[in-house]
Scaffold this active site. Structure first.
Site, mmCIF file in Angstrom:
data_model
loop_
_atom_site.group_PDB
_atom_site.id
_atom_site.type_symbol
_atom_site.label_atom_id
_atom_site.label_comp_id
_atom_site.label_asym_id
_atom_site.label_seq_id
_atom_site.Cartn_x
_atom_site.Cartn_y
_atom_site.Cartn_z
ATOM 1 N N SER A 232 52.318 48.215 49.310
ATOM 2 C CA SER A 232 52.200 48.814 50.641
ATOM 3 C C SER A 232 51.218 48.034 51.508
ATOM 4 O O SER A 232 50.119 47.704 51.066
ATOM 5 C CB SER A 232 51.703 50.254 50.549
ATOM 6 O OG SER A 232 52.637 51.016 49.833
ATOM 7 N N GLU A 304 46.141 48.392 54.249
ATOM 8 C CA GLU A 304 45.674 48.562 52.870
ATOM 9 C C GLU A 304 45.429 47.182 52.249
ATOM 10 O O GLU A 304 44.485 46.982 51.490
ATOM 11 C CB GLU A 304 46.749 49.317 52.076
ATOM 12 C CG GLU A 304 46.423 49.453 50.616
ATOM 13 C CD GLU A 304 47.356 50.425 49.905
ATOM 14 O OE1 GLU A 304 47.880 51.357 50.553
ATOM 15 O OE2 GLU A 304 47.558 50.249 48.691
HETATM 16 C C1 LIG Z 1 54.884 45.134 43.862
HETATM 17 C C2 LIG Z 1 53.585 45.860 44.091
HETATM 18 C C3 LIG Z 1 53.553 47.249 44.020
HETATM 19 C C4 LIG Z 1 52.361 47.953 44.229
HETATM 20 N N1 LIG Z 1 52.351 49.314 44.115
HETATM 21 C C5 LIG Z 1 51.192 49.986 44.260
HETATM 22 C C6 LIG Z 1 51.160 51.407 44.059
HETATM 23 O O1 LIG Z 1 52.150 52.046 43.731
HETATM 24 N N2 LIG Z 1 49.953 52.040 44.233
HETATM 25 C C7 LIG Z 1 48.827 51.360 44.571
HETATM 26 O O2 LIG Z 1 47.768 51.984 44.685
HETATM 27 N N3 LIG Z 1 48.831 50.017 44.765
HETATM 28 C C8 LIG Z 1 49.979 49.320 44.613
HETATM 29 N N4 LIG Z 1 49.995 47.966 44.781
HETATM 30 C C9 LIG Z 1 48.765 47.255 45.186
HETATM 31 C C10 LIG Z 1 47.947 46.719 44.008
HETATM 32 O O3 LIG Z 1 48.715 46.665 42.837
HETATM 33 C C11 LIG Z 1 46.743 47.601 43.753
HETATM 34 O O4 LIG Z 1 45.964 47.723 44.919
HETATM 35 C C12 LIG Z 1 45.872 47.042 42.625
HETATM 36 O O5 LIG Z 1 44.976 48.039 42.212
HETATM 37 C C13 LIG Z 1 45.091 45.801 43.044
HETATM 38 O O6 LIG Z 1 44.415 45.318 41.900
HETATM 39 P P1 LIG Z 1 44.060 43.765 41.765
HETATM 40 O O7 LIG Z 1 43.388 43.566 40.455
HETATM 41 O O8 LIG Z 1 45.251 42.951 42.019
HETATM 42 O O9 LIG Z 1 43.000 43.603 42.928
HETATM 43 P P2 LIG Z 1 42.788 42.319 43.882
HETATM 44 O O10 LIG Z 1 43.911 42.247 44.856
HETATM 45 O O11 LIG Z 1 42.486 41.116 43.072
HETATM 46 O O12 LIG Z 1 41.475 42.778 44.646
HETATM 47 C C14 LIG Z 1 41.473 43.895 45.499
HETATM 48 C C15 LIG Z 1 40.019 44.235 45.844
HETATM 49 O O13 LIG Z 1 39.367 44.716 44.676
HETATM 50 C C16 LIG Z 1 38.202 43.938 44.398
HETATM 51 N N5 LIG Z 1 38.076 43.856 42.946
HETATM 52 C C17 LIG Z 1 39.048 43.551 42.059
HETATM 53 N N6 LIG Z 1 38.557 43.579 40.804
HETATM 54 C C18 LIG Z 1 37.243 43.900 40.911
HETATM 55 C C19 LIG Z 1 36.175 44.060 39.971
HETATM 56 N N7 LIG Z 1 36.354 43.909 38.645
HETATM 57 N N8 LIG Z 1 34.962 44.384 40.448
HETATM 58 C C20 LIG Z 1 34.740 44.540 41.770
HETATM 59 N N9 LIG Z 1 35.702 44.385 42.712
HETATM 60 C C21 LIG Z 1 36.925 44.070 42.272
HETATM 61 C C22 LIG Z 1 38.470 42.595 45.038
HETATM 62 O O14 LIG Z 1 37.259 41.900 45.319
HETATM 63 C C23 LIG Z 1 39.211 43.006 46.298
HETATM 64 O O15 LIG Z 1 38.283 43.425 47.280
HETATM 65 C C24 LIG Z 1 51.170 47.239 44.558
HETATM 66 C C25 LIG Z 1 51.222 45.831 44.628
HETATM 67 C C26 LIG Z 1 52.406 45.145 44.388
HETATM 68 C C27 LIG Z 1 52.401 43.653 44.437
#
Ligand SMILES: Cc1cc2nc3c(=O)[nH]c(=O)nc-3n(C[C@H](O)[C@H](O)[C@H](O)COP(=O)(O)OP(=O)(O)OC[C@H]3O[C@@H](n4cnc5c(N)ncnc54)[C@H](O)[C@@H]3O)c2cc1C
Length: 312
Positions: A232, A304
């Site tokens: 999203s 988001e």
């Molecule tokens: C196909 C698809 C479907 C999705 N569906 C959903 C859904 O249904 N619901 C939903 O909520 N989201 C969804 N998302 C979004 C995403 O999966 C989530 O937001 C997920 O939690 C992001 O995690 P990440 O590790 O990739 O974070 P990143 O994108 O790497 O980072 C996001 C933020 O978190 C911070 N961060 C990450 N890890 C840490 C850590 N260990 N300590 C401190 N800060 C940290 C980063 O600095 C950044 O500010 C979707 C994404 C995709 C691609």
């Protein structure tokens, strides 16, 4: 710059460092430029050393999880990017399932089901790391990560009397109000989530896997994995009377494109990299949607997806 590079090469860590490191493949949008320095720490001591070095040399730093909710600018990220990928140990501790922040949230869900533990089945097949899921308070299919969270261990900055920064390990046991819709207490402090622990109930592995496969199939049917995206683009807002996707749809914007960035044919709140997109294309499309919804309907949608790195 040379002195800085020299000084980081001298810090003693088990993990590795790369310079001018491409980031696009570490994000689900598959766009964006390089990081000046990309670090893959192996453990807490590495993370501590890296951030204390960055603070002592005034180099900006940021944490990269699974890259599933960020848009890295075409020019990339100045300073130090710390990937949690290798902090990925999953184990049972005092009856709680504990995950290193770099473990994929979907793997954690799978491990729980294999152990016959229910509570994380809702999040199976969602991209990203456990640290990212906690930071974003990720939610889907009627569940939210904070609902099963027992505690979170994180590294916090502590500034000494002489002005030097030291990293200290702290534990947060979530209380009421700490987490809310897509909000976690970690979003307004400079910290690194190291481990998170989950309070799960006994469950039937086969049943759990059945539900998990259904979620995965549902995501597939909605085109989540067909093209690079970050899920999203905008948060939902109850005050607007409809989910953001419906609102964008009502303006007939589905399928609209700027360069290689396109509003998904399957879901209007998802922007896909339809091939050869630049971060700039995606960013402009986000701004365009936001402006049109505001101008025509009066709703200010809150992005988001996080834009990180060097933007104009
Ligand atoms: C196909 C698809 C479907 C999705 N569906 C959903 C859904 O249904 N619901 C939903 O909520 N989201 C969804 N998302 C979004 C995403 O999966 C989530 O937001 C997920 O939690 C992001 O995690 P990440 O590790 O990739 O974070 P990143 O994108 O790497 O980072 C996001 C933020 O978190 C911070 N961060 C990450 N890890 C840490 C850590 N260990 N300590 C401190 N800060 C940290 C980063 O600095 C950044 O500010 C979707 C994404 C995709 C691609």
């Amino acid at each position: 710059v040379d002195t800085i590079l020299h000084s980081i090469k001298n810090i003693n860590i088990r993990g590795n460092l790369r310079f001018d490191a491409p980031l696009a493949d570490l994000t689900t949008f598959r766009v964006g430029g390089p990081a000046d320095i990309l670090a893959h720490p192996e453990d807490e001591a590495d993370v501590t050393a890296l951030i204390e070095w960055a603070r002592a040399t005034s180099i900006p730093w940021m944490i990269l999880g699974g890259g599933a909710n960020i848009l890295v600018s075409d020019r990339g990220i100045r300073g130090l990017v710390i990937s949690t990928a290798r902090l990925n140990r999953i184990r049972l501790e005092d009856g709680l399932l504990v995950a290193g922040s770099g473990s994929a949230i979907s793997n954690l869900s799978a491990r729980a089901a294999d152990m016959g533990l229910a509570g994380l089945d809702f999040i199976y097949s969602m991209p990203g790391s456990t640290g990212g899921a906690v930071w974003m308070n990720a939610r889907c299919y009627g569940g939210e990560i904070s609902e099963v969270l027992a505690w979170v261990d994180y590294l916090d900055e502590e500034i000494g009397e002489d002005g030097t920064v030291r990293m200290v390990r702290r534990r947060l046991a979530p209380g009421s109000g700490d987490f809310s819709y897509k909000i976690s207490p970690f979003q307004n402090r400079r910290c690194i989530i190291l481990d998170s622990a989950y309070r799960l109930e006994p469950g039937d592995g086969r049943e759990l896997w059945k539900t998990m496969r259904e979620h995965e199939a549902d995501r597939k049917s909605k085109g989540h994995f067909a093209l690079p995206c970050a899920g999203s683009v905008f948060k939902n807002n109850r005050d607007f009377g409809a989910p953001s996707g419906k609102i964008i749809d009502s303006l007939g914007m589905r399928g609209m494109a700027i360069g290689g960035a396109k509003i998904s044919d399957s879901h209007a709140n998802i922007i896909v990299n339809a091939g050869g997109a630049r971060a700039k294309d995606i960013s402009q499309l986000i701004d365009l949607i936001r402006r049109r919804v505001l101008d025509e309907l009066g709703y200010d949608l809150e992005p988001e997806v996080l834009r990180v790195g060097e933007w104009n």
